[in-house]
Scaffold this motif. Sequence first.
Motif, PDB file in Angstrom:
ATOM      1  N   ARG A  12     -18.824   1.583  -3.304  1.00  0.00           N
ATOM      2  CA  ARG A  12     -18.234   2.458  -2.532  1.00  0.00           C
ATOM      3  C   ARG A  12     -16.890   1.924  -1.867  1.00  0.00           C
ATOM      4  O   ARG A  12     -17.111   0.679  -1.422  1.00  0.00           O
ATOM      5  N   ALA A  13     -16.065   2.571  -1.937  1.00  0.00           N
ATOM      6  CA  ALA A  13     -14.734   1.925  -1.162  1.00  0.00           C
ATOM      7  C   ALA A  13     -14.946   2.204   0.242  1.00  0.00           C
ATOM      8  O   ALA A  13     -15.307   3.097   0.986  1.00  0.00           O
ATOM      9  N   PHE A  14     -14.208   1.222   1.031  1.00  0.00           N
ATOM     10  CA  PHE A  14     -14.360   1.200   2.409  1.00  0.00           C
ATOM     11  C   PHE A  14     -12.777   1.590   3.019  1.00  0.00           C
ATOM     12  O   PHE A  14     -11.706   1.659   2.346  1.00  0.00           O
ATOM     13  N   PRO A  15     -12.792   2.091   4.245  1.00  0.00           N
ATOM     14  CA  PRO A  15     -11.669   2.816   4.485  1.00  0.00           C
ATOM     15  C   PRO A  15     -10.694   1.530   4.945  1.00  0.00           C
ATOM     16  O   PRO A  15     -10.888   0.671   5.258  1.00  0.00           O
ATOM     17  N   THR A  16      -9.341   1.918   5.089  1.00  0.00           N
ATOM     18  CA  THR A  16      -8.170   0.912   5.079  1.00  0.00           C
ATOM     19  C   THR A  16      -7.114   1.811   6.061  1.00  0.00           C
ATOM     20  O   THR A  16      -7.278   2.750   6.458  1.00  0.00           O
ATOM     21  N   LEU A  17      -5.937   0.702   6.162  1.00  0.00           N
ATOM     22  CA  LEU A  17      -4.907   1.396   6.868  1.00  0.00           C
ATOM     23  C   LEU A  17      -3.760   1.750   5.960  1.00  0.00           C
ATOM     24  O   LEU A  17      -2.767   1.912   6.568  1.00  0.00           O
ATOM     25  N   ALA A  18      -4.099   2.297   4.825  1.00  0.00           N
ATOM     26  CA  ALA A  18      -2.900   2.461   3.928  1.00  0.00           C
ATOM     27  C   ALA A  18      -2.409   3.858   4.542  1.00  0.00           C
ATOM     28  O   ALA A  18      -0.970   3.893   4.388  1.00  0.00           O
ATOM     29  N   LEU A  19      -3.356   4.708   4.567  1.00  0.00           N
ATOM     30  CA  LEU A  19      -2.708   6.320   5.035  1.00  0.00           C
ATOM     31  C   LEU A  19      -1.830   5.877   6.533  1.00  0.00           C
ATOM     32  O   LEU A  19      -0.869   6.647   6.520  1.00  0.00           O
ATOM     33  N   GLU A  20      -2.335   5.170   7.447  1.00  0.00           N
ATOM     34  CA  GLU A  20      -1.695   4.997   8.549  1.00  0.00           C
ATOM     35  C   GLU A  20      -0.254   4.210   8.375  1.00  0.00           C
ATOM     36  O   GLU A  20       0.673   4.655   8.837  1.00  0.00           O
ATOM     37  N   THR A  21      -0.397   3.236   7.349  1.00  0.00           N
ATOM     38  CA  THR A  21       0.943   2.598   7.221  1.00  0.00           C
ATOM     39  C   THR A  21       1.966   3.589   6.638  1.00  0.00           C
ATOM     40  O   THR A  21       3.132   3.406   6.942  1.00  0.00           O
ATOM     41  N   LEU A  22       1.573   4.363   5.541  1.00  0.00           N
ATOM     42  CA  LEU A  22       2.421   5.390   5.078  1.00  0.00           C
ATOM     43  C   LEU A  22       2.990   6.428   6.098  1.00  0.00           C
ATOM     44  O   LEU A  22       4.352   6.742   6.136  1.00  0.00           O
ATOM     45  N   PRO A  55      -2.819  -3.149  13.736  1.00  0.00           N
ATOM     46  CA  PRO A  55      -3.160  -3.751  12.505  1.00  0.00           C
ATOM     47  C   PRO A  55      -3.210  -5.233  12.477  1.00  0.00           C
ATOM     48  O   PRO A  55      -3.671  -5.678  11.533  1.00  0.00           O
ATOM     49  N   ASP A  56      -2.900  -5.651  13.645  1.00  0.00           N
ATOM     50  CA  ASP A  56      -2.991  -7.229  13.776  1.00  0.00           C
ATOM     51  C   ASP A  56      -4.117  -7.830  14.661  1.00  0.00           C
ATOM     52  O   ASP A  56      -4.587  -8.866  14.725  1.00  0.00           O
ATOM     53  N   ASP A  57      -5.083  -6.680  14.998  1.00  0.00           N
ATOM     54  CA  ASP A  57      -6.271  -6.896  15.751  1.00  0.00           C
ATOM     55  C   ASP A  57      -7.357  -6.003  15.521  1.00  0.00           C
ATOM     56  O   ASP A  57      -7.578  -5.004  16.375  1.00  0.00           O
ATOM     57  N   LEU A  58      -7.717  -6.114  14.205  1.00  0.00           N
ATOM     58  CA  LEU A  58      -8.881  -5.034  13.865  1.00  0.00           C
ATOM     59  C   LEU A  58     -10.198  -5.496  14.030  1.00  0.00           C
ATOM     60  O   LEU A  58     -10.502  -6.648  13.432  1.00  0.00           O
ATOM     61  N   SER A 148      -9.772   6.368   6.033  1.00  0.00           N
ATOM     62  CA  SER A 148      -8.818   5.791   6.937  1.00  0.00           C
ATOM     63  C   SER A 148      -9.671   5.061   8.214  1.00  0.00           C
ATOM     64  O   SER A 148     -10.424   5.689   8.805  1.00  0.00           O
ATOM     65  N   LEU A 149      -8.939   4.030   8.321  1.00  0.00           N
ATOM     66  CA  LEU A 149      -9.769   2.960   9.429  1.00  0.00           C
ATOM     67  C   LEU A 149      -9.586   3.656  10.836  1.00  0.00           C
ATOM     68  O   LEU A 149     -10.473   3.630  11.499  1.00  0.00           O
ATOM     69  N   SER A 150      -8.346   4.484  11.119  1.00  0.00           N
ATOM     70  CA  SER A 150      -7.930   4.996  12.362  1.00  0.00           C
ATOM     71  C   SER A 150      -9.284   6.298  12.559  1.00  0.00           C
ATOM     72  O   SER A 150      -9.627   6.425  13.746  1.00  0.00           O
ATOM     73  N   ILE A 151      -9.246   7.048  11.430  1.00  0.00           N
ATOM     74  CA  ILE A 151     -10.174   7.942  11.386  1.00  0.00           C
ATOM     75  C   ILE A 151     -11.714   7.712  11.668  1.00  0.00           C
ATOM     76  O   ILE A 151     -12.555   8.021  12.349  1.00  0.00           O
ATOM     77  N   ALA A 152     -12.010   6.633  10.915  1.00  0.00           N
ATOM     78  CA  ALA A 152     -13.374   6.063  10.906  1.00  0.00           C
ATOM     79  C   ALA A 152     -13.753   5.405  12.377  1.00  0.00           C
ATOM     80  O   ALA A 152     -14.694   5.836  13.106  1.00  0.00           O
ATOM     81  N   ALA A 153     -12.780   4.998  13.003  1.00  0.00           N
ATOM     82  CA  ALA A 153     -12.891   4.350  14.402  1.00  0.00           C
ATOM     83  C   ALA A 153     -13.282   5.515  15.243  1.00  0.00           C
ATOM     84  O   ALA A 153     -13.936   5.571  16.246  1.00  0.00           O
ATOM     85  N   ALA A 154     -12.293   6.578  15.262  1.00  0.00           N
ATOM     86  CA  ALA A 154     -12.681   7.900  15.818  1.00  0.00           C
ATOM     87  C   ALA A 154     -13.966   8.446  15.663  1.00  0.00           C
ATOM     88  O   ALA A 154     -14.749   8.979  16.787  1.00  0.00           O
TER      89      ALA A 154
END
Length: 216
Positions: A12-22, A55-58, A148-154
């Motif tokens: 299973r893939a895990f969430p990343t910050l790729a969508l947030e970065t774009l 992104p520098d303190d996840l 998305s890491l941000s959505i997962a955090a939410a």
Amino acid sequence: MSPRKSAAKPARAFPTLALETLAREAASGPVCGVDEAGRGPWAGPVSAAAVILNPDDLPTGIDDSKALTAARRDALEVEIKARAVAWSVGFASVEEIHELNILHATGLAMCRAIESLSVQPVIALVDGNYRFKLPCDVRTVVGGDGLSLSIAAASILAKTARDRLMVDLDARYPGYGFARHKGYNAPAHQAALKAMGPCPAHRRSWSPIRALVGEA
């Protein structure tokens, strides 16, 4: 003839910050992730959280709240709140769910979460495919809490905040088991409703509640 070997199940893939970065590069501003908890239960409010991660303190291990244990969600909640650029949780009450319907009440909770952020985002990445009218631009992400890491955090903050509130409601309205099932459909919840009828925390306008108490 040798037995056919079953194909290995892909990891299973895990969430990343790729969508947030774009999104951040396109909009030149902060991007928050938004998710809700409690659209389906028979009792209690619906909650939503908005999170702008640094992104520098996840924190390590952020994932869809449904993939985590309660203990892990609680631990990550503390880390997310301590290390995020901004976070907030909003609620819409049982009365507002009745007046607006659950979809629009969810949008109201999301608006409250975003409006309460200490840093206002220019884009909200929202889990699902419904484009809520929010205080900033909206980009929907189907399966966002797993991407998305941000959505997962939410999703973690929305879930832990609502779970605590349901424990409080269990103390206020004992006998329904809110602390265990958090207001969702469960055999014990159905039995309690039949025995005691609904309490003020129940979504009385919902057809399953009316049917169980003979008001359908």
